[in-house]
Design a protein around this motif. Structure first.
Motif, PDB file in Angstrom:
ATOM      1  N   LEU A  53       1.013  -1.256  -0.136  1.00  0.00           N
ATOM      2  CA  LEU A  53      -0.025   0.002   0.006  1.00  0.00           C
ATOM      3  C   LEU A  53       0.893   1.265  -0.124  1.00  0.00           C
ATOM      4  O   LEU A  53       0.744   2.126  -0.547  1.00  0.00           O
ATOM      5  CB  LEU A  53      -0.959  -0.063   1.211  1.00  0.00           C
ATOM      6  N   LYS A  54       1.930   1.121   0.639  1.00  0.00           N
ATOM      7  CA  LYS A  54       2.954   2.218   0.736  1.00  0.00           C
ATOM      8  C   LYS A  54       3.578   2.494  -0.841  1.00  0.00           C
ATOM      9  O   LYS A  54       3.808   3.706  -1.302  1.00  0.00           O
ATOM     10  CB  LYS A  54       4.046   2.323   1.671  1.00  0.00           C
ATOM     11  N   LEU A  55       3.811   1.749  -1.356  1.00  0.00           N
ATOM     12  CA  LEU A  55       4.528   1.602  -2.692  1.00  0.00           C
ATOM     13  C   LEU A  55       3.420   2.134  -3.648  1.00  0.00           C
ATOM     14  O   LEU A  55       3.702   3.105  -4.568  1.00  0.00           O
ATOM     15  CB  LEU A  55       4.853   0.080  -2.995  1.00  0.00           C
ATOM     16  N   ALA A 270      15.136   8.477 -10.296  1.00  0.00           N
ATOM     17  CA  ALA A 270      15.805   7.732  -9.249  1.00  0.00           C
ATOM     18  C   ALA A 270      16.482   8.214  -8.506  1.00  0.00           C
ATOM     19  O   ALA A 270      15.989   7.873  -6.944  1.00  0.00           O
ATOM     20  CB  ALA A 270      16.628   6.715 -10.313  1.00  0.00           C
ATOM     21  N   GLN A 271      17.147   9.479  -8.504  1.00  0.00           N
ATOM     22  CA  GLN A 271      17.736   9.838  -7.263  1.00  0.00           C
ATOM     23  C   GLN A 271      16.997  10.884  -6.436  1.00  0.00           C
ATOM     24  O   GLN A 271      17.183  10.975  -5.322  1.00  0.00           O
ATOM     25  CB  GLN A 271      18.835  11.084  -7.842  1.00  0.00           C
ATOM     26  N   MET A 272      15.911  11.200  -7.059  1.00  0.00           N
ATOM     27  CA  MET A 272      14.786  11.843  -6.335  1.00  0.00           C
ATOM     28  C   MET A 272      14.012  10.859  -5.477  1.00  0.00           C
ATOM     29  O   MET A 272      13.723  11.219  -4.251  1.00  0.00           O
ATOM     30  CB  MET A 272      13.850  12.912  -7.072  1.00  0.00           C
ATOM     31  N   GLU A 273      13.532   9.744  -5.880  1.00  0.00           N
ATOM     32  CA  GLU A 273      12.646   8.966  -5.398  1.00  0.00           C
ATOM     33  C   GLU A 273      12.973   7.583  -4.632  1.00  0.00           C
ATOM     34  O   GLU A 273      12.518   6.870  -3.891  1.00  0.00           O
ATOM     35  CB  GLU A 273      11.591   8.390  -6.341  1.00  0.00           C
ATOM     36  N   ALA A 274      14.540   7.241  -4.892  1.00  0.00           N
ATOM     37  CA  ALA A 274      15.044   6.308  -4.281  1.00  0.00           C
ATOM     38  C   ALA A 274      15.013   6.005  -2.697  1.00  0.00           C
ATOM     39  O   ALA A 274      14.629   5.065  -2.201  1.00  0.00           O
ATOM     40  CB  ALA A 274      16.463   5.827  -4.837  1.00  0.00           C
ATOM     41  N   ILE A 275      15.035   7.051  -2.090  1.00  0.00           N
ATOM     42  CA  ILE A 275      15.078   7.256  -0.496  1.00  0.00           C
ATOM     43  C   ILE A 275      13.616   6.755  -0.429  1.00  0.00           C
ATOM     44  O   ILE A 275      13.432   5.991   0.770  1.00  0.00           O
ATOM     45  CB  ILE A 275      15.460   8.482   0.171  1.00  0.00           C
ATOM     46  N   ILE A 278      13.423   2.939  -1.047  1.00  0.00           N
ATOM     47  CA  ILE A 278      14.131   2.157  -0.031  1.00  0.00           C
ATOM     48  C   ILE A 278      13.568   2.170   1.130  1.00  0.00           C
ATOM     49  O   ILE A 278      13.758   0.890   2.068  1.00  0.00           O
ATOM     50  CB  ILE A 278      15.572   2.853  -0.111  1.00  0.00           C
ATOM     51  N   SER A 279      13.227   3.082   1.572  1.00  0.00           N
ATOM     52  CA  SER A 279      12.361   3.378   2.898  1.00  0.00           C
ATOM     53  C   SER A 279      11.313   2.189   3.196  1.00  0.00           C
ATOM     54  O   SER A 279      11.111   1.944   4.437  1.00  0.00           O
ATOM     55  CB  SER A 279      12.006   4.349   3.473  1.00  0.00           C
ATOM     56  N   ILE A 280      10.624   1.779   2.080  1.00  0.00           N
ATOM     57  CA  ILE A 280       9.660   1.038   2.002  1.00  0.00           C
ATOM     58  C   ILE A 280      10.052  -0.348   1.995  1.00  0.00           C
ATOM     59  O   ILE A 280       9.861  -1.272   2.820  1.00  0.00           O
ATOM     60  CB  ILE A 280       8.615   1.216   0.851  1.00  0.00           C
ATOM     61  N   SER A 285      18.287  -0.128   5.313  1.00  0.00           N
ATOM     62  CA  SER A 285      19.543   0.622   4.016  1.00  0.00           C
ATOM     63  C   SER A 285      19.037   1.997   4.291  1.00  0.00           C
ATOM     64  O   SER A 285      19.973   2.874   3.655  1.00  0.00           O
ATOM     65  CB  SER A 285      19.250  -0.030   2.712  1.00  0.00           C
ATOM     66  N   ALA A 286      17.804   2.376   4.380  1.00  0.00           N
ATOM     67  CA  ALA A 286      17.639   3.916   4.058  1.00  0.00           C
ATOM     68  C   ALA A 286      17.918   4.705   5.262  1.00  0.00           C
ATOM     69  O   ALA A 286      18.208   6.015   5.095  1.00  0.00           O
ATOM     70  CB  ALA A 286      15.821   4.110   4.146  1.00  0.00           C
ATOM     71  N   THR A 287      18.185   4.295   6.406  1.00  0.00           N
ATOM     72  CA  THR A 287      18.881   4.869   7.457  1.00  0.00           C
ATOM     73  C   THR A 287      20.417   5.486   7.401  1.00  0.00           C
ATOM     74  O   THR A 287      20.717   6.314   7.862  1.00  0.00           O
ATOM     75  CB  THR A 287      19.011   3.984   8.747  1.00  0.00           C
ATOM     76  N   VAL A 288      21.041   4.676   6.378  1.00  0.00           N
ATOM     77  CA  VAL A 288      22.426   5.033   5.914  1.00  0.00           C
ATOM     78  C   VAL A 288      22.384   6.011   4.689  1.00  0.00           C
ATOM     79  O   VAL A 288      23.418   5.994   4.250  1.00  0.00           O
ATOM     80  CB  VAL A 288      23.355   4.008   6.086  1.00  0.00           C
ATOM     81  N   TYR A 289      21.280   6.132   4.122  1.00  0.00           N
ATOM     82  CA  TYR A 289      21.372   6.625   2.632  1.00  0.00           C
ATOM     83  C   TYR A 289      21.726   8.165   2.642  1.00  0.00           C
ATOM     84  O   TYR A 289      21.590   8.918   3.432  1.00  0.00           O
ATOM     85  CB  TYR A 289      20.011   6.234   2.149  1.00  0.00           C
TER      86      TYR A 289
END
Length: 289
Positions: A53-55, A270-275, A278-280, A285-289
């Protein structure tokens, strides 16, 4: 020397997809399964439901109204696309918890970038199965984890190489096969469809097939994987950096009909939306992005 298939078979004992993904695949391939049947299976896993649902509500889709139920997600996104999202999130969980010896956060950051770039390039190429390109991009280098599980020493030699040789050529030299081939073997063992694993298998060779769609998918992953690695190479030590974009084959541009500015736009997206993605999919991995 062991083959790519033998490596995948051994790693397959450790890297297994959750039963829920197998059940979803069976339902989607069934002629009698309803939207309700599929929704009920997804909702058996609250964590998977939340991620899907988040995606569905992320900029990946950019829907104007809120997607607040699995039924709604299926009706808007489609059954096959929902399965691909479930596969993406489940595959990350299936392998991450069993991996040691590499920077798994960087690994998934590259994978998510590749998936997002591949999805955007697929849109530019008028491909309908965009989510399949996202999953193929996400898993394009899963063979690295298979190789690591089988032979950590050789895997580290590839990762530490500073000779200027391309990583896939170094893999061929040390293993006798590329990690792309190895990853494709694992995905076959997972009984995933050909149009998902074949582009991964052929991403470096671009060997032509009888299927124009497969050739297109493979060329998109070829371009996306190199662009993703190039985009994130600044995070690596200078001695480990490699010019990935210089290895994009002219044939890939010809097959896709893409232009450099379209790739640059996809990389920017991709650079704008990757975080967010990744958080989903892989929040650790998002915590160290």
């Amino acid at each position: 020397m062991a083959s790519a298939l033998e490596y995948a078979q051994k790693a397959g004992e450790l890297f297994t997809l959750p039963d829920i993904v197998i059940r979803l695949q069976d339902l989607i391939e069934s002629d009698s399964a309803s939207m309700t049947d599929i929704s009920e299976v997804v909702m058996l896993d609250p964590a998977l439901t939340a991620k899907i649902l988040k995606l569905a509500n992320s900029p990946l889709y950019n829907f104007s109204s809120q997607i607040d139920t699995v039924n709604r997600a299926i009706s808007v996104i489609g059954m096959a696309e929902l399965f691909n999202l479930a596969l993406a999130t489940s595959a990350v969980s299936a392998v991450s918890e069993n991996v040691k010896g590499i920077d798994i956060d960087h690994f998934w950051q590259v994978g998510v970038h590749c998936g997002l770039i591949g999805r955007e390039l697929a849109s530019s190429c008028k491909v309908r199965k965009k989510e399949k390109l996202f999953v193929a991009g996400l898993l394009h280098d899963i063979g690295q984890l298979v190789a690591l599980d089988n032979n950590a020493e050789l895997t580290q030699q590839v990762l530490a190489d500073t000779s200027g040789t391309s990583p896939w050529e170094k893999q061929q030299e040390l293993f006798g096969f590329s990690w792309a081939e190895c990853g494709a073997e694992l995905l076959q063992l997972w009984h995933l469809p050909e149009d998902l694993w074949k582009p991964i298998a052929g991403q470096h060779t671009l060997k032509p097939t009888d299927s124009e769609e497969q050739n297109l998918f493979t060329a998109i992953i070829h371009i996306a994987s190199r662009a993703a690695n190039q985009s994130l190479s600044a995070a690596l030590p200078e001695e480990k950096q490699f010019d990935y974009t210089a290895t994009i084959a002219p044939e890939a541009w010809k097959i896709t009909g893409l232009q450099v500015d379209q790739l640059e736009e996809a990389v920017g997206f991709a650079q704008m939306e990757a975080i967010n993605v990744i958080s989903i999919i892989c929040p650790s991995s998002a915590t160290v992005y």
